[in-house]
Design a protein around this motif. Structure first.
Motif, PDB file in Angstrom:
ATOM      1  N   SER A 106      29.824  46.264  23.122  1.00 25.46           N
ATOM      2  CA  SER A 106      29.456  46.300  24.535  1.00 25.46           C
ATOM      3  C   SER A 106      28.841  44.968  24.937  1.00 25.46           C
ATOM      4  O   SER A 106      28.377  44.194  24.082  1.00 25.46           O
ATOM      5  N   ALA A 107      28.861  44.731  26.242  1.00 21.92           N
ATOM      6  CA  ALA A 107      28.236  43.521  26.790  1.00 21.92           C
ATOM      7  C   ALA A 107      27.804  43.840  28.204  1.00 21.92           C
ATOM      8  O   ALA A 107      28.447  44.636  28.901  1.00 21.92           O
ATOM      9  N   THR A 108      26.713  43.218  28.634  1.00 26.90           N
ATOM     10  CA  THR A 108      26.153  43.498  29.953  1.00 26.90           C
ATOM     11  C   THR A 108      26.083  42.227  30.792  1.00 26.90           C
ATOM     12  O   THR A 108      25.789  41.139  30.277  1.00 26.90           O
ATOM     13  N   ALA A 109      26.378  42.413  32.075  1.00 25.91           N
ATOM     14  CA  ALA A 109      26.273  41.303  33.021  1.00 25.91           C
ATOM     15  C   ALA A 109      25.517  41.770  34.254  1.00 25.91           C
ATOM     16  O   ALA A 109      25.479  42.971  34.549  1.00 25.91           O
ATOM     17  N   THR A 110      24.913  40.846  34.970  1.00 24.34           N
ATOM     18  CA  THR A 110      24.156  41.162  36.186  1.00 24.34           C
ATOM     19  C   THR A 110      24.769  40.424  37.366  1.00 24.34           C
ATOM     20  O   THR A 110      25.075  39.223  37.269  1.00 24.34           O
ATOM     21  N   THR A 111      24.964  41.121  38.468  1.00 20.69           N
ATOM     22  CA  THR A 111      25.533  40.493  39.658  1.00 20.69           C
ATOM     23  C   THR A 111      24.460  39.715  40.422  1.00 20.69           C
ATOM     24  O   THR A 111      23.257  39.855  40.151  1.00 20.69           O
ATOM     25  N   THR A 112      24.898  38.931  41.395  1.00 20.35           N
ATOM     26  CA  THR A 112      23.952  38.133  42.171  1.00 20.35           C
ATOM     27  C   THR A 112      22.987  38.982  42.989  1.00 20.35           C
ATOM     28  O   THR A 112      21.887  38.526  43.332  1.00 20.35           O
ATOM     29  N   ASP A 113      23.390  40.225  43.312  1.00 19.93           N
ATOM     30  CA  ASP A 113      22.487  41.093  44.087  1.00 19.93           C
ATOM     31  C   ASP A 113      21.720  42.074  43.204  1.00 19.93           C
ATOM     32  O   ASP A 113      21.139  43.039  43.693  1.00 19.93           O
ATOM     33  N   GLY A 114      21.712  41.824  41.888  1.00 22.63           N
ATOM     34  CA  GLY A 114      20.873  42.606  40.987  1.00 22.63           C
ATOM     35  C   GLY A 114      21.505  43.819  40.339  1.00 22.63           C
ATOM     36  O   GLY A 114      20.830  44.556  39.606  1.00 22.63           O
ATOM     37  N   ALA A 115      22.795  44.059  40.554  1.00 25.86           N
ATOM     38  CA  ALA A 115      23.461  45.197  39.893  1.00 25.86           C
ATOM     39  C   ALA A 115      23.634  44.899  38.412  1.00 25.86           C
ATOM     40  O   ALA A 115      23.849  43.745  38.006  1.00 25.86           O
ATOM     41  N   VAL A 116      23.528  45.924  37.599  1.00 23.74           N
ATOM     42  CA  VAL A 116      23.695  45.793  36.159  1.00 23.74           C
ATOM     43  C   VAL A 116      24.991  46.482  35.763  1.00 23.74           C
ATOM     44  O   VAL A 116      25.200  47.669  36.064  1.00 23.74           O
ATOM     45  N   VAL A 117      25.866  45.751  35.095  1.00 24.45           N
ATOM     46  CA  VAL A 117      27.185  46.270  34.720  1.00 24.45           C
ATOM     47  C   VAL A 117      27.367  46.094  33.219  1.00 24.45           C
ATOM     48  O   VAL A 117      27.220  44.972  32.700  1.00 24.45           O
ATOM     49  N   THR A 118      27.676  47.175  32.525  1.00 26.22           N
ATOM     50  CA  THR A 118      27.876  47.134  31.074  1.00 26.22           C
ATOM     51  C   THR A 118      29.292  47.579  30.746  1.00 26.22           C
ATOM     52  O   THR A 118      29.726  48.659  31.168  1.00 26.22           O
ATOM     53  N   SER A 142      26.198  47.587  44.945  1.00 28.00           N
ATOM     54  CA  SER A 142      26.075  47.692  46.397  1.00 28.00           C
ATOM     55  C   SER A 142      27.030  48.746  46.957  1.00 28.00           C
ATOM     56  O   SER A 142      28.172  48.885  46.489  1.00 28.00           O
ATOM     57  N   ALA A 143      26.542  49.479  47.955  1.00 28.31           N
ATOM     58  CA  ALA A 143      27.395  50.463  48.619  1.00 28.31           C
ATOM     59  C   ALA A 143      28.452  49.732  49.443  1.00 28.31           C
ATOM     60  O   ALA A 143      28.193  48.663  50.013  1.00 28.31           O
ATOM     61  N   LEU A 144      29.670  50.302  49.484  1.00 28.16           N
ATOM     62  CA  LEU A 144      30.772  49.692  50.226  1.00 28.16           C
ATOM     63  C   LEU A 144      31.124  50.537  51.439  1.00 28.16           C
ATOM     64  O   LEU A 144      30.939  51.761  51.429  1.00 28.16           O
ATOM     65  N   PRO A 145      31.632  49.914  52.490  1.00 26.32           N
ATOM     66  CA  PRO A 145      32.101  50.707  53.633  1.00 26.32           C
ATOM     67  C   PRO A 145      33.299  51.555  53.227  1.00 26.32           C
ATOM     68  O   PRO A 145      33.925  51.309  52.195  1.00 26.32           O
ATOM     69  N   SER A 146      33.632  52.533  54.057  1.00 29.38           N
ATOM     70  CA  SER A 146      34.687  53.496  53.714  1.00 29.38           C
ATOM     71  C   SER A 146      36.066  52.860  53.565  1.00 29.38           C
ATOM     72  O   SER A 146      36.954  53.426  52.918  1.00 29.38           O
ATOM     73  N   ASP A 147      36.259  51.677  54.159  1.00 31.15           N
ATOM     74  CA  ASP A 147      37.578  51.036  54.057  1.00 31.15           C
ATOM     75  C   ASP A 147      37.667  50.046  52.893  1.00 31.15           C
ATOM     76  O   ASP A 147      38.632  49.280  52.782  1.00 31.15           O
ATOM     77  N   LYS A 148      36.666  50.087  52.012  1.00 32.07           N
ATOM     78  CA  LYS A 148      36.668  49.211  50.844  1.00 32.07           C
ATOM     79  C   LYS A 148      36.449  50.026  49.569  1.00 32.07           C
ATOM     80  O   LYS A 148      35.893  51.123  49.595  1.00 32.07           O
ATOM     81  N   THR A 149      36.858  49.451  48.440  1.00 28.75           N
ATOM     82  CA  THR A 149      36.642  50.107  47.151  1.00 28.75           C
ATOM     83  C   THR A 149      36.498  49.049  46.070  1.00 28.75           C
ATOM     84  O   THR A 149      36.916  47.890  46.247  1.00 28.75           O
ATOM     85  N   TYR A 150      35.890  49.431  44.955  1.00 23.61           N
ATOM     86  CA  TYR A 150      35.825  48.539  43.796  1.00 23.61           C
ATOM     87  C   TYR A 150      37.105  48.721  42.971  1.00 23.61           C
ATOM     88  O   TYR A 150      37.583  49.844  42.780  1.00 23.61           O
ATOM     89  N   PRO A 181      44.255  40.504  42.641  1.00 25.18           N
ATOM     90  CA  PRO A 181      42.940  40.460  43.310  1.00 25.18           C
ATOM     91  C   PRO A 181      43.021  39.719  44.641  1.00 25.18           C
ATOM     92  O   PRO A 181      43.642  38.662  44.743  1.00 25.18           O
ATOM     93  N   SER A 182      42.381  40.277  45.664  1.00 29.42           N
ATOM     94  CA  SER A 182      42.364  39.639  46.983  1.00 29.42           C
ATOM     95  C   SER A 182      41.073  38.885  47.236  1.00 29.42           C
ATOM     96  O   SER A 182      40.899  38.287  48.295  1.00 29.42           O
ATOM     97  N   SER A 183      40.149  38.944  46.273  1.00 24.78           N
ATOM     98  CA  SER A 183      38.864  38.234  46.416  1.00 24.78           C
ATOM     99  C   SER A 183      38.360  37.863  45.035  1.00 24.78           C
ATOM    100  O   SER A 183      38.872  38.343  44.003  1.00 24.78           O
ATOM    101  N   ALA A 184      37.358  37.031  45.008  1.00 25.32           N
ATOM    102  CA  ALA A 184      36.765  36.627  43.729  1.00 25.32           C
ATOM    103  C   ALA A 184      36.020  37.815  43.112  1.00 25.32           C
ATOM    104  O   ALA A 184      35.501  38.685  43.833  1.00 25.32           O
ATOM    105  N   PRO A 185      35.966  37.886  41.794  1.00 24.56           N
ATOM    106  CA  PRO A 185      35.254  38.999  41.154  1.00 24.56           C
ATOM    107  C   PRO A 185      33.771  39.006  41.516  1.00 24.56           C
ATOM    108  O   PRO A 185      33.138  37.942  41.618  1.00 24.56           O
ATOM    109  N   VAL A 186      33.221  40.189  41.736  1.00 29.73           N
ATOM    110  CA  VAL A 186      31.772  40.318  41.940  1.00 29.73           C
ATOM    111  C   VAL A 186      31.050  40.321  40.600  1.00 29.73           C
ATOM    112  O   VAL A 186      29.849  40.044  40.531  1.00 29.73           O
ATOM    113  N   VAL A 187      31.784  40.632  39.543  1.00 27.60           N
ATOM    114  CA  VAL A 187      31.223  40.576  38.199  1.00 27.60           C
ATOM    115  C   VAL A 187      32.376  40.476  37.207  1.00 27.60           C
ATOM    116  O   VAL A 187      33.473  40.992  37.453  1.00 27.60           O
TER     117      VAL A 187
END
Length: 270
Positions: free
Chosen positions: A168-180, A198-206, A259-265
């Motif tokens: 396993s490995a863990t990373a932290t996003t710029t807004d403080g989210a922790v992803v493992t 971060s919460a996303l609007p209804s027209d977006k998804t991870y 991908p349509s945008s840069a990775p958030v993590v």
């Protein structure tokens, strides 16, 4: 006694729930019908299976008391009026009569209850005792049900983390989210666990991606709960050295599979 009655007795025997008379009947019928032994094995296997899947727990006294109260409400032979006069043969318990003579080729023993012998009532008591015995084995049946209904993502996470090569490995996003990221090359599985995303609007998804040799391979979409938590299984086979990345995409995922945008993590597994 027919084979179905013997199967009932075999179940009671496996649970140690037979009366002395029924135990004798069971042993005598088995001796006269060795080809019925499959019922004995089946009953023993069933009880063993139950015992292996639950943690022994003494049920509340109220359960036992309620069950026994119901039993006492069953009609009792001779409880409200005297039984009709019978001769000594009728009064003899069928279980004590022993098996009828058989021919050498082991035909089925034809011992059965006479009218009013109380076999039906004994069966109720055997059933009740069996229920009590199962209750004593544990209320772990609830736990079994919970195990069977666990989310697939949690099952996958357990499989990955218990694999001999689990990493396993863990990373932290710029807004403080922790992803493992958890992965196992031997199982080919990988799972991403997030917190405070971060919460996303209804027209977006991870959306999840395997980045392999500079190529992004779509691996499914996921949503988080109100606290930004999620356990997401990456679709497709994990390869050693993959980078596990997350992007924000239109609802339903990237329309063109890239991908349509840069990775958030992004979590490196090498």
């Amino acid at each position: 006694m027919n084979e179905r009655d013997f199967a009932d007795l075999a179940a009671g025997h496996a649970l140690n729930a037979l009366s002395d008379a029924d135990e004798r009947a069971y042993q005598e019928a088995l001796a006269g019908n060795p080809h019925w032994s499959s019922h004995v094995r089946d009953a023993a296997d069933a009880v063993a299976a139950i015992a292996d899947t639950v943690v022994p727990v003494e049920p509340p006294a109220s359960v036992r008391a309620s069950l026994m109260a119901r039993i006492t409400d069953l009609p009792q032979v001779g409880a409200s009026e005297p039984e009709p006069e019978r001769n000594s043969a009728d009064l003899e318990d069928y279980a004590a009569a022993g098996p009828a003579p058989v021919e050498p080729e082991l035909e089925a023993v034809a011992v059965g209850p006479s009218a009013g012998s109380g076999w039906g009532l004994r069966r109720w008591f055997t059933l009740a005792a069996s229920i009590v015995a199962v209750l004593v084995l544990g209320f772990g049946a609830v736990t079994i049900g919970q195990q069977l209904t666990r989310p697939a993502s949690l099952v996958a996470l357990e499989q990955v983390t218990t694999a001999p090569d689990a990493q396993s490995a863990t990373a932290t996003t710029t807004d403080g989210a922790v992803v493992t990221a958890h992965w196992s090359a031997s199982t080919g599985q990988s799972v991403l666990v997030t917190d405070k995303m971060s919460a996303l609007p209804s027209d977006k998804t991870y959306e999840l991606w395997f980045v392999r040799d500079d190529t992004a391979i779509a691996a499914g979409i996921f949503t988080t709960d109100a606290d930004g938590k999620a356990t997401a299984v990456l679709q497709g086979e994990f390869h050693s050295g993959d980078v596990i990345a997350v992007t924000v995409e239109p609802a339903g995922g990237s329309p063109d599979g890239t991908p349509s945008s840069a990775p958030v993590v992004a979590v490196a597994t090498a």
